[in-house]
Design an enzyme around this catalytic site. Structure first.
Site, PDB file in Angstrom:
ATOM      1  N   LYS A  14      71.200   1.305  26.984  1.00 56.32           N
ATOM      2  CA  LYS A  14      69.987   1.121  27.851  1.00 56.32           C
ATOM      3  C   LYS A  14      69.042   2.297  27.065  1.00 56.32           C
ATOM      4  O   LYS A  14      67.759   2.046  27.228  1.00 56.32           O
ATOM      5  CB  LYS A  14      70.333   1.823  29.326  1.00 56.32           C
ATOM      6  N   ARG A  90      71.563   3.522  40.516  1.00 58.44           N
ATOM      7  CA  ARG A  90      73.088   3.277  40.380  1.00 58.44           C
ATOM      8  C   ARG A  90      74.053   3.069  41.354  1.00 58.44           C
ATOM      9  O   ARG A  90      75.102   3.111  41.245  1.00 58.44           O
ATOM     10  CB  ARG A  90      73.466   4.758  39.638  1.00 58.44           C
ATOM     11  N   ARG A 129      78.558   7.661  19.648  1.00 63.86           N
ATOM     12  CA  ARG A 129      77.362   8.800  20.258  1.00 63.86           C
ATOM     13  C   ARG A 129      78.121  10.196  20.321  1.00 63.86           C
ATOM     14  O   ARG A 129      77.075  11.082  19.945  1.00 63.86           O
ATOM     15  CB  ARG A 129      76.907   7.930  21.544  1.00 63.86           C
ATOM     16  N   ARG A 135      76.702  14.890  22.970  1.00 64.85           N
ATOM     17  CA  ARG A 135      76.840  14.755  24.504  1.00 64.85           C
ATOM     18  C   ARG A 135      78.231  14.923  24.944  1.00 64.85           C
ATOM     19  O   ARG A 135      79.197  14.344  24.602  1.00 64.85           O
ATOM     20  CB  ARG A 135      76.374  13.491  25.015  1.00 64.85           C
ATOM     21  N   ARG A 147      83.692   7.213  33.846  1.00 63.28           N
ATOM     22  CA  ARG A 147      82.422   6.469  33.847  1.00 63.28           C
ATOM     23  C   ARG A 147      82.259   5.028  34.083  1.00 63.28           C
ATOM     24  O   ARG A 147      81.474   4.451  34.910  1.00 63.28           O
ATOM     25  CB  ARG A 147      81.343   7.167  32.917  1.00 63.28           C
TER      26      ARG A 147
END
Ligand code: AMP
Length: 193
Positions: A14, A90, A129, A135, A147
């Site tokens: 996204k 969400r 990532r 992160r 998640r």
């Protein structure tokens, strides 16, 4: 105005695709995740509250994110030809509130574009990532899995909410960044102007 919800599970791409979309269509990128991470960096009260949830891979309470989006919509409405909502809404409560906030300004969501990516590919992308971006929620496999579970349990229903309004497009999110972007553009170019 073109107001797009770019939708999909964590790791669907996204953020990457939003950056490309806003450039091509002169839209404004609105990522609740980015806003919350920036609040954490600045050590604001909002950031400190959000961090507790984000570290576990849980959703930040609806009231908090809805408040953030409300303020940003007020501040930015005249700065672009529309918005790309990334990571918001969400929950269906967030979707309902977004519709209400937009309606007050005479606006509405044009379309939800849902990136569809296989489970293992999501996990692989997030771990990768995590190595690059640092992160913290991308570094722990249990947080990653939580998640994705939270997405399946609480967020997926947002698709049905927009589908019921005739505003749903599924996009194959597997392949290269360029291939996926091309599919997104095709869907966007088919929208009524
Ligand atoms: P993201 O950058 O979109 O993957 O979001 C990172 C984290 O921020 C999520 O795992 C949630 O903890 C929190 N978050 C971001 N957007 C929302 C939202 N719309 N509602 C609730 N929590 C959110």
């Amino acid at each position: 105005m073109l107001n797009i919800v770019l939708f999909g599970p964590p790791g669907a791409g996204k953020g990457t695709q939003s950056e490309m979309i806003i450039r091509r269509y002169n839209l404004q990128h609105l990522s609740t995740g980015d806003i919350l991470r920036s609040a954490i960096e600045k050590k604001t009260k909002l950031g400190m509250e959000a961090k507790m949830y984000m570290d576990k891979g849980e959703l930040v309470p609806d009231s908090v994110v809805i408040g953030i989006i409300g303020r940003i919509l007020d501040e930015n409405r005249d700065k672009a030809d529309g918005f790309v909502f990334d990571g918001f809404p969400r929950t269906t409560v967030q979707a309902e509130e977004l519709d209400k906030m937009l309606a007050k300004k005479g606006l509405s969501i044009s379309q939800l574009l849902a990136l569809e990516v296989e489970y293992q590919e999501l996990v692989d992308r997030l771990l990768k990532r995590g190595q690059i971006s640092g992160r913290s929620d991308d570094r722990n496999i249990n947080v990653i899995k939580n998640r994705i579970n939270v997405y399946n349990d609480n967020t997926r229903s947002v698709m049905d909410y927009y589908r019921a309004q005739g505003k749903y497009s599924g996009i194959n999110g597997m392949g290269t960044i360029e291939e996926i972007f091309e599919r997104i553009c095709k869907a966007m170019d088919a929208l009524p102007k």
